[in-house]
Design a protein around this motif. Structure first.
Motif, PDB file in Angstrom:
ATOM      1  N   LEU A  73       0.826  -1.210   0.000  1.00 43.44           N
ATOM      2  CA  LEU A  73       0.000   0.000   0.000  1.00 43.44           C
ATOM      3  C   LEU A  73       0.859   1.259   0.000  1.00 43.44           C
ATOM      4  O   LEU A  73       0.485   2.275  -0.593  1.00 43.44           O
ATOM      5  CB  LEU A  73      -0.942  -0.002   1.208  1.00 43.44           C
ATOM      6  CG  LEU A  73      -2.090  -0.995   1.140  1.00 43.44           C
ATOM      7  CD1 LEU A  73      -2.828  -1.052   2.462  1.00 43.44           C
ATOM      8  CD2 LEU A  73      -3.032  -0.656  -0.004  1.00 43.44           C
ATOM      9  N   TYR A  74       2.012   1.210   0.641  1.00 48.03           N
ATOM     10  CA  TYR A  74       2.923   2.346   0.638  1.00 48.03           C
ATOM     11  C   TYR A  74       3.310   2.699  -0.799  1.00 48.03           C
ATOM     12  O   TYR A  74       3.262   3.866  -1.195  1.00 48.03           O
ATOM     13  CB  TYR A  74       4.176   2.052   1.461  1.00 48.03           C
ATOM     14  CG  TYR A  74       5.179   3.182   1.427  1.00 48.03           C
ATOM     15  CD1 TYR A  74       5.120   4.207   2.362  1.00 48.03           C
ATOM     16  CD2 TYR A  74       6.151   3.250   0.442  1.00 48.03           C
ATOM     17  CE1 TYR A  74       6.013   5.262   2.320  1.00 48.03           C
ATOM     18  CE2 TYR A  74       7.048   4.302   0.386  1.00 48.03           C
ATOM     19  CZ  TYR A  74       6.978   5.302   1.326  1.00 48.03           C
ATOM     20  OH  TYR A  74       7.861   6.354   1.271  1.00 48.03           O
ATOM     21  N   PHE A  75       3.689   1.691  -1.585  1.00 45.10           N
ATOM     22  CA  PHE A  75       4.099   1.950  -2.962  1.00 45.10           C
ATOM     23  C   PHE A  75       2.919   2.377  -3.831  1.00 45.10           C
ATOM     24  O   PHE A  75       3.058   3.237  -4.709  1.00 45.10           O
ATOM     25  CB  PHE A  75       4.826   0.741  -3.552  1.00 45.10           C
ATOM     26  CG  PHE A  75       6.183   0.560  -2.941  1.00 45.10           C
ATOM     27  CD1 PHE A  75       7.202   1.454  -3.216  1.00 45.10           C
ATOM     28  CD2 PHE A  75       6.440  -0.483  -2.064  1.00 45.10           C
ATOM     29  CE1 PHE A  75       8.462   1.308  -2.641  1.00 45.10           C
ATOM     30  CE2 PHE A  75       7.686  -0.638  -1.483  1.00 45.10           C
ATOM     31  CZ  PHE A  75       8.703   0.267  -1.768  1.00 45.10           C
ATOM     32  N   LEU A  80       0.146   7.324  -6.118  1.00 45.84           N
ATOM     33  CA  LEU A  80      -0.983   8.252  -6.071  1.00 45.84           C
ATOM     34  C   LEU A  80      -0.515   9.660  -5.700  1.00 45.84           C
ATOM     35  O   LEU A  80      -1.028  10.659  -6.235  1.00 45.84           O
ATOM     36  CB  LEU A  80      -2.048   7.758  -5.082  1.00 45.84           C
ATOM     37  CG  LEU A  80      -2.791   6.487  -5.481  1.00 45.84           C
ATOM     38  CD1 LEU A  80      -3.667   5.997  -4.339  1.00 45.84           C
ATOM     39  CD2 LEU A  80      -3.605   6.706  -6.742  1.00 45.84           C
ATOM     40  N   ASP A  81       0.446   9.758  -4.772  1.00 43.24           N
ATOM     41  CA  ASP A  81       0.998  11.063  -4.407  1.00 43.24           C
ATOM     42  C   ASP A  81       1.680  11.721  -5.604  1.00 43.24           C
ATOM     43  O   ASP A  81       1.546  12.940  -5.800  1.00 43.24           O
ATOM     44  CB  ASP A  81       2.031  10.917  -3.277  1.00 43.24           C
ATOM     45  CG  ASP A  81       1.406  10.641  -1.913  1.00 43.24           C
ATOM     46  OD1 ASP A  81       0.190  10.893  -1.755  1.00 43.24           O
ATOM     47  OD2 ASP A  81       2.132  10.209  -1.004  1.00 43.24           O
ATOM     48  N   GLU A  82       2.387  10.950  -6.398  1.00 41.81           N
ATOM     49  CA  GLU A  82       3.102  11.493  -7.552  1.00 41.81           C
ATOM     50  C   GLU A  82       2.132  11.966  -8.640  1.00 41.81           C
ATOM     51  O   GLU A  82       2.402  12.942  -9.340  1.00 41.81           O
ATOM     52  CB  GLU A  82       4.067  10.455  -8.122  1.00 41.81           C
ATOM     53  CG  GLU A  82       5.253  10.182  -7.213  1.00 41.81           C
ATOM     54  CD  GLU A  82       6.103   8.998  -7.660  1.00 41.81           C
ATOM     55  OE1 GLU A  82       5.759   8.349  -8.676  1.00 41.81           O
ATOM     56  OE2 GLU A  82       7.087   8.711  -6.960  1.00 41.81           O
ATOM     57  N   LYS A  83       0.993  11.295  -8.765  1.00 40.71           N
ATOM     58  CA  LYS A  83      -0.014  11.685  -9.762  1.00 40.71           C
ATOM     59  C   LYS A  83      -0.766  12.946  -9.341  1.00 40.71           C
ATOM     60  O   LYS A  83      -1.172  13.728 -10.185  1.00 40.71           O
ATOM     61  CB  LYS A  83      -1.020  10.559  -9.981  1.00 40.71           C
ATOM     62  CG  LYS A  83      -0.492   9.398 -10.767  1.00 40.71           C
ATOM     63  CD  LYS A  83      -1.568   8.350 -10.953  1.00 40.71           C
ATOM     64  CE  LYS A  83      -1.027   7.142 -11.677  1.00 40.71           C
ATOM     65  NZ  LYS A  83      -2.074   6.110 -11.806  1.00 40.71           N
ATOM     66  N   GLY A  84      -1.007  13.050  -8.037  1.00 42.17           N
ATOM     67  CA  GLY A  84      -1.884  14.115  -7.554  1.00 42.17           C
ATOM     68  C   GLY A  84      -1.191  15.355  -7.242  1.00 42.17           C
ATOM     69  O   GLY A  84      -1.534  16.440  -7.203  1.00 42.17           O
TER      70      GLY A  84
END
Length: 84
Positions: A73-75, A80-84
Protein backbone atom coordinates in the motif's frame (compact mmCIF):
# COMPACT_ATOMS: atom_id res chain seq x y z
CA UNK A 1 -1.68 -4.66 20.34
CA UNK A 2 -2.70 -7.41 17.93
CA UNK A 3 -5.17 -5.13 16.17
CA UNK A 4 -2.60 -2.41 15.47
CA UNK A 5 -1.28 -3.80 12.16
CA UNK A 6 -4.68 -4.53 10.61
CA UNK A 7 -5.87 -1.06 11.66
CA UNK A 8 -2.70 0.48 10.22
CA UNK A 9 -3.28 -1.35 6.92
CA UNK A 10 -6.87 -0.07 6.82
CA UNK A 11 -5.66 3.46 7.54
CA UNK A 12 -3.08 3.23 4.73
CA UNK A 13 -5.71 1.94 2.33
CA UNK A 14 -8.15 4.73 3.12
CA UNK A 15 -5.59 7.55 3.33
CA UNK A 16 -4.26 7.02 -0.22
CA UNK A 17 -1.10 8.94 0.68
CA UNK A 18 2.35 8.21 2.12
CA UNK A 19 2.29 11.28 4.34
CA UNK A 20 3.15 10.21 7.86
CA UNK A 21 4.64 6.90 6.71
CA UNK A 22 8.28 5.86 6.82
CA UNK A 23 9.49 3.32 4.28
CA UNK A 24 12.63 2.74 6.35
CA UNK A 25 10.53 1.92 9.42
CA UNK A 26 8.27 -0.47 7.50
CA UNK A 27 11.29 -2.25 6.02
CA UNK A 28 12.95 -2.47 9.44
CA UNK A 29 9.84 -4.08 10.93
CA UNK A 30 9.40 -6.38 7.90
CA UNK A 31 12.96 -7.69 8.09
CA UNK A 32 12.68 -7.92 11.88
CA UNK A 33 9.79 -10.36 11.49
CA UNK A 34 11.80 -12.33 8.92
CA UNK A 35 14.69 -12.52 11.40
CA UNK A 36 12.31 -13.62 14.15
CA UNK A 37 10.87 -16.38 11.97
CA UNK A 38 14.35 -17.51 10.96
CA UNK A 39 15.49 -17.61 14.58
CA UNK A 40 12.54 -19.85 15.51
CA UNK A 41 13.11 -22.15 12.55
CA UNK A 42 16.82 -22.49 13.38
CA UNK A 43 16.20 -23.07 17.10
CA UNK A 44 16.34 -26.83 17.69
CA UNK A 45 14.61 -26.62 21.08
CA UNK A 46 11.72 -24.64 19.63
CA UNK A 47 11.40 -26.92 16.61
CA UNK A 48 11.33 -29.97 18.88
CA UNK A 49 8.28 -28.44 20.61
CA UNK A 50 6.58 -27.02 17.52
CA UNK A 51 3.46 -29.07 18.23
CA UNK A 52 2.85 -27.14 21.44
CA UNK A 53 4.24 -23.76 20.29
CA UNK A 54 3.00 -23.49 16.68
CA UNK A 55 1.06 -20.33 17.52
CA UNK A 56 4.28 -18.32 17.93
CA UNK A 57 5.20 -18.82 14.27
CA UNK A 58 1.57 -18.25 13.27
CA UNK A 59 1.63 -14.77 14.77
CA UNK A 60 5.04 -13.99 13.28
CA UNK A 61 3.69 -14.90 9.82
CA UNK A 62 0.43 -13.03 10.41
CA UNK A 63 2.30 -9.85 11.39
CA UNK A 64 4.74 -10.29 8.50
CA UNK A 65 1.77 -10.50 6.15
CA UNK A 66 0.21 -7.35 7.60
CA UNK A 67 3.45 -5.39 7.27
CA UNK A 68 3.88 -6.77 3.73
CA UNK A 69 0.42 -5.53 2.79
CA UNK A 70 1.25 -2.15 4.32
CA UNK A 71 4.43 -2.05 2.21
CA UNK A 72 2.43 -2.76 -0.94
CA UNK A 73 0.00 0.00 0.00
CA UNK A 74 2.92 2.35 0.64
CA UNK A 75 4.10 1.95 -2.96
CA UNK A 76 0.54 2.29 -4.29
CA UNK A 77 0.06 5.43 -2.23
CA UNK A 78 3.40 6.85 -3.35
CA UNK A 79 2.25 6.50 -6.97
CA UNK A 80 -0.98 8.25 -6.07
CA UNK A 81 1.00 11.06 -4.41
CA UNK A 82 3.10 11.49 -7.55
CA UNK A 83 -0.01 11.68 -9.76
CA UNK A 84 -1.88 14.12 -7.55
Amino acid sequence: FGASWPLNVLKSYRARTTKGKSLAFLLLIFFGYIAGIASKLLNEVYMAQIGQKWYVLFFYFLNLTMVGIDLILYFRNRQLDEKG
